[in-house]
Enzyme design. Sequence first.
Site, PDB file in Angstrom:
ATOM      1  N   ARG A  68       0.831  -1.208   0.000  1.00 21.29           N
ATOM      2  CA  ARG A  68       0.000   0.000   0.000  1.00 21.29           C
ATOM      3  C   ARG A  68       0.866   1.259   0.000  1.00 21.29           C
ATOM      4  NH1 ARG A  68      -3.067  -1.270   3.943  1.00 21.29           N
ATOM      5  NH2 ARG A  68      -4.782  -2.057   2.667  1.00 21.29           N
ATOM      6  N   HIS A  72       0.293   4.456  -2.540  1.00 15.81           N
ATOM      7  CA  HIS A  72      -0.010   5.791  -2.045  1.00 15.81           C
ATOM      8  C   HIS A  72       1.102   6.779  -2.390  1.00 15.81           C
ATOM      9  CE1 HIS A  72      -3.541   5.166   0.910  1.00 15.81           C
ATOM     10  NE2 HIS A  72      -3.496   4.130   0.072  1.00 15.81           N
ATOM     11  N   ASN A 100      -3.987   8.835   4.317  1.00 14.08           N
ATOM     12  CA  ASN A 100      -2.786   8.144   4.786  1.00 14.08           C
ATOM     13  C   ASN A 100      -2.722   7.939   6.290  1.00 14.08           C
ATOM     14  OD1 ASN A 100      -1.760   8.022   2.173  1.00 14.08           O
ATOM     15  ND2 ASN A 100      -0.615   9.940   2.373  1.00 14.08           N
ATOM     16  N   HIS A 202      -6.319  -5.032  -1.994  1.00  9.78           N
ATOM     17  CA  HIS A 202      -7.486  -5.552  -1.295  1.00  9.78           C
ATOM     18  C   HIS A 202      -7.638  -7.063  -1.413  1.00  9.78           C
ATOM     19  CE1 HIS A 202      -9.550  -1.366  -0.976  1.00  9.78           C
ATOM     20  NE2 HIS A 202      -8.419  -1.459  -0.315  1.00  9.78           N
TER      21      HIS A 202
END
Length: 329
Positions: A68, A72, A100, A202
């Site tokens: 992740r 990001h 975040n 996910h």
Amino acid sequence: MASSTTSASFSMAVLTSACVWVLIGASASAQLSFDYYTRSCPVLFPTVRLTVGAAIAREAQMGASLLRLFFHDCFVNGCDGSILLDDTPTFTGEKNAAPNVHSVQGFEVVDQVKSAVEGVCPGIISCADLLAIIARDSVVILGGPWWPVKLGRRDARSASQAAANESIPPPTSDLKKLISSFQNVGLNIRDLVAFAGNFSPHTVGLSRCTNFRDWVYNETDIDVLLAQTRKLGCPGVNSIDDDNLAPLDFRSPITFDHSCYYNLVQRRGLLHSDQQLFNGGPADSLVKLYSRSPVAFDKDFVVSITRMGDVKSLTGSNGEIRRNCRRVN
């Protein structure tokens, strides 16, 4: 023997697909290469892999957090390591941006990787490149595909909390918003679906109650049993239990695989933004494909994450090679 041949053929297909996208990717990618550190740091990959493997062995969910981090970072002004910069009295970074502050983790592991790499190749490897390698190794350790990582990025000297708030769509996003967010960084709907929604991993990982409470309580387009189960750990409205966690993929929460797409077909997406990918729209056909074919999912994921790694990369004399990923030199 047939199994070995099939595995070898698939590996070659994945490598070929990634290389095709290299040729047609963003212009910045022309300065990235697969062998960038071959001479300057030949022990780079085993050093990173050993440290990442140890971190995931201590905490299996850490693999999802590290993956992740890369997503990001790349969605805010490109893959430049800006997400790693700490706030100071005179500097505002991206860590406390709304998408975040309660979502990205693993900064300590990045510190450990950076320290290990600096010990064998001081002043050579950028933090931005380390995020790309760490993401790949995390996927592999969690059971996902391997791919060659393009390298040669340099680190940003700045960050933008405003851009993080603007660029990273929340878990309440509809499909139009998700597609737009990806298009803004040069990615398409196939990339969106291959990233399993909201460009977070996910297929692995956990989500906070506050991210899915409205979805399980107020929406009708969700599997009833899933909603009832998740309500048990996320009671009431405006509850003190906002930080309670639930697996994004209840079938295999710590394995990188294609089962999250099967969940979507069954209306069992934990987040509103996830289920938007299978909701009578243009993403449905890809979700169905990935739910049936782990080979198709792995192949497209590799192509898409390679494309994402090209987003606005700093190269050449731009940026710097940070000695400490948390602050500029």
